[in-house]
Design a protein around this motif. Structure first.
Motif, PDB file in Angstrom:
ATOM      1  N   LEU A 213       0.821  -1.206   0.000  1.00  0.00           N
ATOM      2  CA  LEU A 213       0.000   0.000   0.000  1.00  0.00           C
ATOM      3  C   LEU A 213       0.861   1.265   0.000  1.00  0.00           C
ATOM      4  CD1 LEU A 213      -2.738  -1.100   2.559  1.00  0.00           C
ATOM      5  CD2 LEU A 213      -3.073  -0.708   0.107  1.00  0.00           C
ATOM      6  N   CYS A 214       2.007   1.175   0.668  1.00  0.00           N
ATOM      7  CA  CYS A 214       2.922   2.324   0.727  1.00  0.00           C
ATOM      8  C   CYS A 214       3.899   2.346  -0.444  1.00  0.00           C
ATOM      9  CB  CYS A 214       3.708   2.299   2.039  1.00  0.00           C
ATOM     10  SG  CYS A 214       2.692   2.515   3.514  1.00  0.00           S
ATOM     11  N   ARG A 215       3.796   1.337  -1.310  1.00  0.00           N
ATOM     12  CA  ARG A 215       4.660   1.220  -2.487  1.00  0.00           C
ATOM     13  C   ARG A 215       6.138   1.187  -2.106  1.00  0.00           C
ATOM     14  NH1 ARG A 215       1.597   5.230  -6.874  1.00  0.00           N
ATOM     15  NH2 ARG A 215      -0.432   4.171  -6.766  1.00  0.00           N
ATOM     16  N   LEU A 216       6.428   0.401  -1.079  1.00  0.00           N
ATOM     17  CA  LEU A 216       7.803   0.253  -0.617  1.00  0.00           C
ATOM     18  C   LEU A 216       8.362  -1.075  -1.116  1.00  0.00           C
ATOM     19  CD1 LEU A 216       7.526   1.479   3.087  1.00  0.00           C
ATOM     20  CD2 LEU A 216       8.001   2.803   1.019  1.00  0.00           C
ATOM     21  N   SER A 217       9.541  -1.046  -1.664  1.00  0.00           N
ATOM     22  CA  SER A 217      10.176  -2.262  -2.156  1.00  0.00           C
ATOM     23  C   SER A 217      11.135  -2.797  -1.106  1.00  0.00           C
ATOM     24  CB  SER A 217      10.934  -1.984  -3.457  1.00  0.00           C
ATOM     25  OG  SER A 217      11.919  -0.990  -3.255  1.00  0.00           O
ATOM     26  N   VAL A 218      11.315  -4.118  -1.098  1.00  0.00           N
ATOM     27  CA  VAL A 218      12.228  -4.765  -0.162  1.00  0.00           C
ATOM     28  C   VAL A 218      13.208  -5.605  -0.952  1.00  0.00           C
ATOM     29  CG1 VAL A 218      10.521  -4.806   1.684  1.00  0.00           C
ATOM     30  CG2 VAL A 218      10.709  -6.756   0.137  1.00  0.00           C
ATOM     31  N   ARG A 219      14.308  -5.957  -0.304  1.00  0.00           N
ATOM     32  CA  ARG A 219      15.302  -6.769  -0.995  1.00  0.00           C
ATOM     33  C   ARG A 219      14.782  -8.186  -1.171  1.00  0.00           C
ATOM     34  NH1 ARG A 219      19.414  -6.447   4.094  1.00  0.00           N
ATOM     35  NH2 ARG A 219      18.405  -7.952   5.457  1.00  0.00           N
ATOM     36  N   SER A 220      15.232  -8.839  -2.208  1.00  0.00           N
ATOM     37  CA  SER A 220      14.716 -10.164  -2.543  1.00  0.00           C
ATOM     38  C   SER A 220      15.246 -11.248  -1.617  1.00  0.00           C
ATOM     39  CB  SER A 220      15.074 -10.517  -3.992  1.00  0.00           C
ATOM     40  OG  SER A 220      16.472 -10.453  -4.186  1.00  0.00           O
ATOM     41  N   GLY A 221      16.457 -11.089  -1.099  1.00  0.00           N
ATOM     42  CA  GLY A 221      17.034 -12.092  -0.209  1.00  0.00           C
ATOM     43  C   GLY A 221      17.335 -11.508   1.152  1.00  0.00           C
ATOM     44  N   GLN A 222      17.667 -12.347   2.115  1.00  0.00           N
ATOM     45  CA  GLN A 222      17.983 -11.888   3.459  1.00  0.00           C
ATOM     46  C   GLN A 222      19.409 -12.265   3.809  1.00  0.00           C
ATOM     47  OE1 GLN A 222      15.153 -13.319   6.293  1.00  0.00           O
ATOM     48  NE2 GLN A 222      13.412 -12.365   5.300  1.00  0.00           N
ATOM     49  N   THR A 223      20.088 -11.357   4.496  1.00  0.00           N
ATOM     50  CA  THR A 223      21.434 -11.642   4.953  1.00  0.00           C
ATOM     51  C   THR A 223      21.385 -12.674   6.070  1.00  0.00           C
ATOM     52  OG1 THR A 223      22.092  -9.390   4.450  1.00  0.00           O
ATOM     53  CG2 THR A 223      23.521 -10.629   5.918  1.00  0.00           C
ATOM     54  N   ALA A 224      22.282 -13.664   6.005  1.00  0.00           N
ATOM     55  CA  ALA A 224      22.305 -14.688   7.049  1.00  0.00           C
ATOM     56  C   ALA A 224      22.576 -14.035   8.394  1.00  0.00           C
ATOM     57  CB  ALA A 224      23.381 -15.722   6.744  1.00  0.00           C
ATOM     58  N   PRO A 225      21.742 -14.286   9.407  1.00  0.00           N
ATOM     59  CA  PRO A 225      21.918 -13.649  10.712  1.00  0.00           C
ATOM     60  C   PRO A 225      23.116 -14.203  11.454  1.00  0.00           C
ATOM     61  CG  PRO A 225      20.161 -15.256  10.825  1.00  0.00           C
ATOM     62  CD  PRO A 225      20.569 -15.168   9.381  1.00  0.00           C
ATOM     63  N   ARG A 226      23.671 -13.370  12.328  1.00  0.00           N
ATOM     64  CA  ARG A 226      24.760 -13.824  13.180  1.00  0.00           C
ATOM     65  C   ARG A 226      24.202 -14.690  14.302  1.00  0.00           C
ATOM     66  NH1 ARG A 226      27.467  -8.028  14.232  1.00  0.00           N
ATOM     67  NH2 ARG A 226      25.420  -7.801  15.151  1.00  0.00           N
ATOM     68  N   GLU A 227      25.071 -15.386  14.977  1.00  0.00           N
ATOM     69  CA  GLU A 227      24.639 -16.220  16.092  1.00  0.00           C
ATOM     70  C   GLU A 227      24.064 -15.355  17.202  1.00  0.00           C
ATOM     71  OE1 GLU A 227      24.570 -19.564  16.371  1.00  0.00           O
ATOM     72  OE2 GLU A 227      25.150 -19.565  14.271  1.00  0.00           O
ATOM     73  N   MET A 228      23.095 -15.906  17.909  1.00  0.00           N
ATOM     74  CA  MET A 228      22.491 -15.180  19.013  1.00  0.00           C
ATOM     75  C   MET A 228      23.514 -14.968  20.112  1.00  0.00           C
ATOM     76  SD  MET A 228      19.073 -16.140  21.141  1.00  0.00           S
ATOM     77  CE  MET A 228      19.838 -17.501  21.983  1.00  0.00           C
ATOM     78  N   ARG A 229      23.455 -13.785  20.713  1.00  0.00           N
ATOM     79  CA  ARG A 229      24.383 -13.488  21.799  1.00  0.00           C
ATOM     80  C   ARG A 229      24.111 -14.379  22.998  1.00  0.00           C
ATOM     81  NH1 ARG A 229      23.261  -7.703  23.363  1.00  0.00           N
ATOM     82  NH2 ARG A 229      21.160  -8.503  23.080  1.00  0.00           N
TER      83      ARG A 229
END
Length: 230
Positions: A213-229
């Motif tokens: 609705l806000c016409r916002l685009s997002v990246r197609s892939g996600q960066t692999a997250p770091r390990e939880m602290r």
């Protein structure tokens, strides 16, 4: 996702951890869940919100005290920060990324949904400023400090509708680029027409729909997250 669709063993244990006197119990259990194949995103997007809703229902049914629910939800909110260290910094469009302001008014006592939303948006590649405890006198400073592409308001109860309309009016006056304003949260739904009552541009609890609705685009892939602290 309904709580019944989740691993019930972990739901029960996470509930116990959130009520435990050990403040590290939730984080310890989350690390076990991750080792056993449950992703950090699943914990943040499904387990935490479902358990928080269930605690609220228990309070309404007089099966949990207000203090128990408050402590439990606070522990779950802390867990969101533990499982998502990459999702928590307030970043304001410093490198050309799409930027969103997520607002929880001062009168609202429920902030967990907004924290979870901010994490979801950041994982999609958006720059997010999370503003908890909005005060009208701060509107011009916060909204005018950056050119936000959208403003999302998280609301839980109808008692704040009049003040929310004032908030939206102030944000629209202060924003230099007139970003679309979206209202979401437990407040959404009949019998009240939230869009008319608040003056928001859009009303939805669906993140993807809000972005569309806000016409916002997002990246197609996600960066692999770091390990939880730890």
């Amino acid at each position: 996702m309904p709580i019944d669709d989740l691993d019930q063993g972990y739901v029960v244990r996470l509930d116990a951890a959130a009520r435990s006197t050990d403040s590290s119990a939730c984080a310890i259990l989350a690390r076990e869940m991750i080792r056993n194949g449950i992703t950090r995103e699943e914990i943040a997007d499904h387990y935490v919100p479902a358990l928080a809703r269930w605690m609220g229902e228990c309070w309404v049914a007089d099966e949990m005290s207000f203090a128990e629910v408050s402590i439990g939800v606070a522990r779950l909110q802390t867990l969101l920060r533990e499982v998502g260290p990459d999702w928590r910094a307030d970043v304001i469009d410093t490198d050309g990324e799409t930027s969103v302001l997520v607002v929880v008014p001062d009168a609202e006592q429920h902030t967990l949904g907004a924290v979870a939303l901010a994490g979801q948006l950041r994982r999609l590649g958006l720059s997010v400023k999370l503003w908890l405890g909005y005060r009208a006198e701060e509107a011009h400073r916060v909204v005018a400090e950056a050119r936000y592409d959208a403003v999302f308001l998280s609301l839980a109860h109808h008692g704040t509708l009049e003040s929310v309309r004032d908030i939206i009016t102030l944000i629209k006056k202060a924003a230099v680029n007139q970003p679309p304003i979206v209202v979401g949260g437990a407040i959404v739904g009949p019998p009240i027409d939230i869009r008319t009552a608040t003056g928001a541009d859009h009303v939805t609890n669906d993140v993807n729909e809000a972005l569309r609705l806000c016409r916002l685009s997002v990246r197609s892939g996600q960066t692999a997250p770091r390990e939880m602290r730890s």
